[in-house]
Design an enzyme around this catalytic site. Structure first.
Site, PDB file in Angstrom:
ATOM      1  N   THR A  81     -17.148 -13.183 -13.773  1.00  0.00           N
ATOM      2  CA  THR A  81     -16.122 -12.681 -13.307  1.00  0.00           C
ATOM      3  C   THR A  81     -15.644 -11.289 -14.005  1.00  0.00           C
ATOM      4  O   THR A  81     -16.419 -10.944 -15.109  1.00  0.00           O
ATOM      5  CB  THR A  81     -14.937 -13.512 -13.896  1.00  0.00           C
ATOM      6  OG1 THR A  81     -15.040 -13.720 -15.380  1.00  0.00           O
ATOM      7  CG2 THR A  81     -15.269 -14.942 -13.339  1.00  0.00           C
ATOM      8  N   GLU A 136     -14.983 -17.092  -8.368  1.00  0.00           N
ATOM      9  CA  GLU A 136     -15.197 -18.398  -8.413  1.00  0.00           C
ATOM     10  C   GLU A 136     -15.120 -19.196  -7.248  1.00  0.00           C
ATOM     11  O   GLU A 136     -15.271 -20.519  -6.899  1.00  0.00           O
ATOM     12  CB  GLU A 136     -13.857 -19.147  -9.268  1.00  0.00           C
ATOM     13  CG  GLU A 136     -14.107 -18.487 -10.676  1.00  0.00           C
ATOM     14  CD  GLU A 136     -13.309 -17.368 -11.077  1.00  0.00           C
ATOM     15  OE1 GLU A 136     -13.309 -16.363 -10.141  1.00  0.00           O
ATOM     16  OE2 GLU A 136     -12.874 -17.295 -12.269  1.00  0.00           O
ATOM     17  N   LYS A 186       9.061 -11.054 -14.849  1.00  0.00           N
ATOM     18  CA  LYS A 186      10.180 -12.017 -14.983  1.00  0.00           C
ATOM     19  C   LYS A 186      11.371 -11.129 -15.361  1.00  0.00           C
ATOM     20  O   LYS A 186      11.575 -10.634 -16.646  1.00  0.00           O
ATOM     21  CB  LYS A 186       9.844 -13.161 -15.807  1.00  0.00           C
ATOM     22  CG  LYS A 186      10.821 -14.199 -15.791  1.00  0.00           C
ATOM     23  CD  LYS A 186      10.378 -15.650 -15.959  1.00  0.00           C
ATOM     24  CE  LYS A 186      11.176 -16.555 -15.144  1.00  0.00           C
ATOM     25  NZ  LYS A 186      10.766 -17.938 -15.940  1.00  0.00           N
TER      26      LYS A 186
HETATM   27  P1  AMP Z   1     -12.732 -11.409  -8.130  1.00  0.00           P
HETATM   28  O1  AMP Z   1     -13.297 -12.440  -8.709  1.00  0.00           O
HETATM   29  O2  AMP Z   1     -13.116  -9.988  -9.306  1.00  0.00           O
HETATM   30  O3  AMP Z   1     -13.304 -11.037  -6.797  1.00  0.00           O
HETATM   31  O4  AMP Z   1     -11.262 -11.128  -8.117  1.00  0.00           O
HETATM   32  C1  AMP Z   1     -10.522 -11.916  -7.658  1.00  0.00           C
HETATM   33  C2  AMP Z   1      -9.024 -11.642  -7.660  1.00  0.00           C
HETATM   34  O5  AMP Z   1      -8.819 -10.783  -6.780  1.00  0.00           O
HETATM   35  C3  AMP Z   1      -8.264 -12.856  -6.952  1.00  0.00           C
HETATM   36  O6  AMP Z   1      -7.960 -14.108  -7.778  1.00  0.00           O
HETATM   37  C4  AMP Z   1      -7.272 -12.127  -6.554  1.00  0.00           C
HETATM   38  O7  AMP Z   1      -6.148 -11.983  -7.555  1.00  0.00           O
HETATM   39  C5  AMP Z   1      -7.491 -10.724  -6.161  1.00  0.00           C
HETATM   40  N1  AMP Z   1      -7.620 -10.751  -4.628  1.00  0.00           N
HETATM   41  C6  AMP Z   1      -8.844 -11.047  -3.810  1.00  0.00           C
HETATM   42  N2  AMP Z   1      -8.524 -10.865  -2.565  1.00  0.00           N
HETATM   43  C7  AMP Z   1      -7.310 -10.588  -2.536  1.00  0.00           C
HETATM   44  C8  AMP Z   1      -6.294 -10.237  -1.537  1.00  0.00           C
HETATM   45  N3  AMP Z   1      -6.799 -10.438  -0.049  1.00  0.00           N
HETATM   46  N4  AMP Z   1      -5.210 -10.121  -1.707  1.00  0.00           N
HETATM   47  C9  AMP Z   1      -4.643  -9.996  -2.963  1.00  0.00           C
HETATM   48  N5  AMP Z   1      -5.460 -10.319  -3.872  1.00  0.00           N
HETATM   49  C10 AMP Z   1      -6.612 -10.644  -3.768  1.00  0.00           C
END
Ligand code: AMP
Length: 543
Positions: free
Chosen positions: A181, A326, A433
């Site tokens: 991650t 994930e 919040k």
């Molecule tokens: P990563 O594991 O680095 O690909 O990050 C994943 C995270 O990116 C997700 O849990 C979301 O918080 C954010 N994310 C991915 N796609 C989107 C989307 N289309 N809109 C908003 N947030 C997104």
């Protein structure tokens, strides 16, 4: 039915037998490198032979530190298909994180692009599991002042092998690859994909209501191959038989991207919103257009409305997708359903879409865990399950990510409409919040980014003695409006777009929003350096 093991080997078979003439084109300093699938598969066979000769055994981790190029693609196939585990290293991480990741995964062999060798220098003597480093280069090998000892040469290794590797019979539950991650909080955590999950994810990605990649397409992924399987595009393109365009290290350069798409007739592009913000500016300024592109897959962050509108105006139709490392990463895709009224189309495309075939989704109250209704109002944490969703992390970190009944807690906060469209409100840690009520930082950012003088905006919650937290916006003016836009102007613009108490207490102008290693807004950096809210600020709320 036959008990057929699902594996990446099947994708390789299709590339060789059905689509051998299709090309993989990689951008080079000068011009393009071209290779057919047929030739690439022969090299994949040779590479597997070389890995075996280097002592790589089933289950061993083979790391890559590489850009989007054909050699990286060869590793995507050779490593899993010979039974080992492909571990893609994120080249934008700090040395401490790289060191942690390599040691945590206990990588045995490391393949590195010549231009990235300097990243390894700070790791000399700190990554004992790595027994061999293989250099990938077009020209003469790097000067030997890197302190890494002898580096083997990729092409020399391949030259010594045969075109015919005896692929082993694999079990679908075996690990195929792993990716960490991006670590916006604490240490990165390893997600391990199985052959089965990669296969099913690939099938899921190809679906007509999903990414709908076909044999007729030419796909340009501007999504790093070290990040979340490059959204599964390498295997999806191999399975479908599409032509593939790889931008190597020129991913942040809008001109290179547009030129490559234009010259090679790209039909599908894929990248995070930041890439498209740059592309829009370049297309407007150069007057160029990409009429053959029918889809621009976009995910990783929410698409600002203003961006989708600008892209529409340029004839580039965005397809919004949501997911995470994930979730392999595809979780949902926003294709408006059949009964969508024309006036609701844009709104539907701006949601994170509906869960793809193979993924189950629910939203739950973060505190109590109680499942919430799909009424488009209630919001809670998205939880998912399915055959390509992680159930835990390598080495057992963070066991609490899985609920007792087996759903993965994503940390994303969303509403779901009765039709099943997901609308992400925030990350659990970014939502603000204020006075006991929630403010979505993402919605505020999108509203600010719709201002004609603003290029990018990130909103964070700052401690406030009365309201607990209040929003503070960081905004980047477009270059021509630098120094020519005021806080009041931005706040006035927001007045009819968000609730009064959502209006930021301050708008602070900066030159650039700090980005994470994968190009998302890094609010952690903003928070760490943010000055407290000024005494007597918040004119917006009081007016
Ligand atoms: P990563 O594991 O680095 O690909 O990050 C994943 C995270 O990116 C997700 O849990 C979301 O918080 C954010 N994310 C991915 N796609 C989107 C989307 N289309 N809109 C908003 N947030 C997104």
């Amino acid at each position: 039915m036959q008990d057929y093991e699902l594996s990446v080997q099947h994708v390789l078979w299709r590339m060789e037998r059905l689509h051998s003439k299709k090309e993989v084109v990689t951008k080079r300093e000068q011009g393009f490198h071209r290779i057919t699938n047929g030739e690439l598969v022969r090299r994949v066979n040779r590479l597997a032979g070389a890995l075996k000769r280097l002592g790589v055994k089933p289950g061993d981790r083979v790391a890559t530190l590489a850009w989007n190029n054909y050699r990286h693609l060869e590793l995507y196939y050779a490593v899993p298909c010979m039974g080992a585990v492909l571990h893609t290293l994120n080249l934008r991480l700090f040395p401490q994180h790289l060191e942690f990741i390599i040691n945590d995964a206990e990588d045995k062999v490391l393949f590195v692009d010549q231009t990235l060798v300097p990243l390894l220098k700070p790791l000399v003597g700190k990554i004992p599991s790595i027994k061999t480093i293989v250099l990938m280069t077009d020209g003469a090998p790097a000067a030997a002042d890197h302190g890494l000892g002898e580096l083997l040469d990729y092409e020399t290794l391949l030259a010594a092998e045969s075109d015919d590797y005896p692929w082993p019979k694999l079990s679908e539950r075996m690990a195929a690859s792993m990716c960490y991650t991006s670590g916006t909080t604490g240490n990165p955590k390893g997600v391990v994909y199985s052959h089965r999950s990669q296969f099913l994810h690939t099938m899921g990605a190809l679906g007509a209501d999903s990414l709908a990649i076909t044999e007729k397409d030419t796909v340009l992924p501007i999504v790093a191959m070290f990040h979340a399987n490059s959204w599964g595009l390498p295997y999806a393109c191999g399975m479908a038989g599409s032509k593939v365009l790889l931008p190597d290290r020129f991913m942040g350069d809008a001109k290179s991207i547009v030129d490559m798409a234009e010259q090679e007739d790209a039909t599908i592009l894929a990248g995070v919103p930041t890439i498209w913000i740059g592309t829009v500016a370049y297309l407007k300024e150069s007057g160029k257009r990409l009429p053959k592109v029918h889809t621009v897959i976009c995910g990783g962050s929410a698409i600002p409305r203003a961006l989708m509108e600008s892209m529409d105006a340029l004839g580039l139709r965005m397809l919004h997708a949501w997911g995470m490392t994930e979730t392999s990463p595809l979780g949902s895709v926003a294709r408006p359903k059949a009964d969508t009224k024309p006036e609701d189309e844009l709104n539907a495309r701006l949601t994170q879409g509906v869960a793809g075939a193979g993924v189950e989704i629910r939203i739950c109250d973060s505190a109590t865990g109680v499942e919430l209704p799909w009424d488009g109002v209630a919001f809670g944490e998205i939880q998912v399950r399915g055959p390509w969703i992680a159930r835990g992390y390598h080495n057992g970190y963070d066991p609490g990510k899985l609920t007792e009944d087996g759903w993965f807690r994503t940390g994303d906060v969303a509403k779901i409409t009765p039709e099943g469209y997901i609308e992400i409100v925030d990350r659990t840690k970014d939502v603000i919040k204020s006075g006991g009520e929630w403010i979505s930082s993402v919605e505020l950012e999108n509203a600010i980014m719709a201002h004609p003088k603003i290029l990018e905006a990130a909103v964070i919650g700052m401690a406030h003695p009365k309201w607990d937290e209040r929003p503070v916006a960081y905004a980047v003016p477009k270059p021509e409006f630098k120094g020519k836009v005021t806080q009041e102007e931005v706040i006035d613009f927001l007045r009819d777009k968000v609730a009064k108490w959502w209006l930021p207490d301050e708008v602070r102008f900066i030159d650039e929003v700090p980005k994470t290693s994968v190009g998302k807004f890094d609010k952690k950096v903003l928070r760490a350096s943010a000055a407290p809210i000024k005494e007597g600020a918040a004119p917006a709320v009081r007016k």
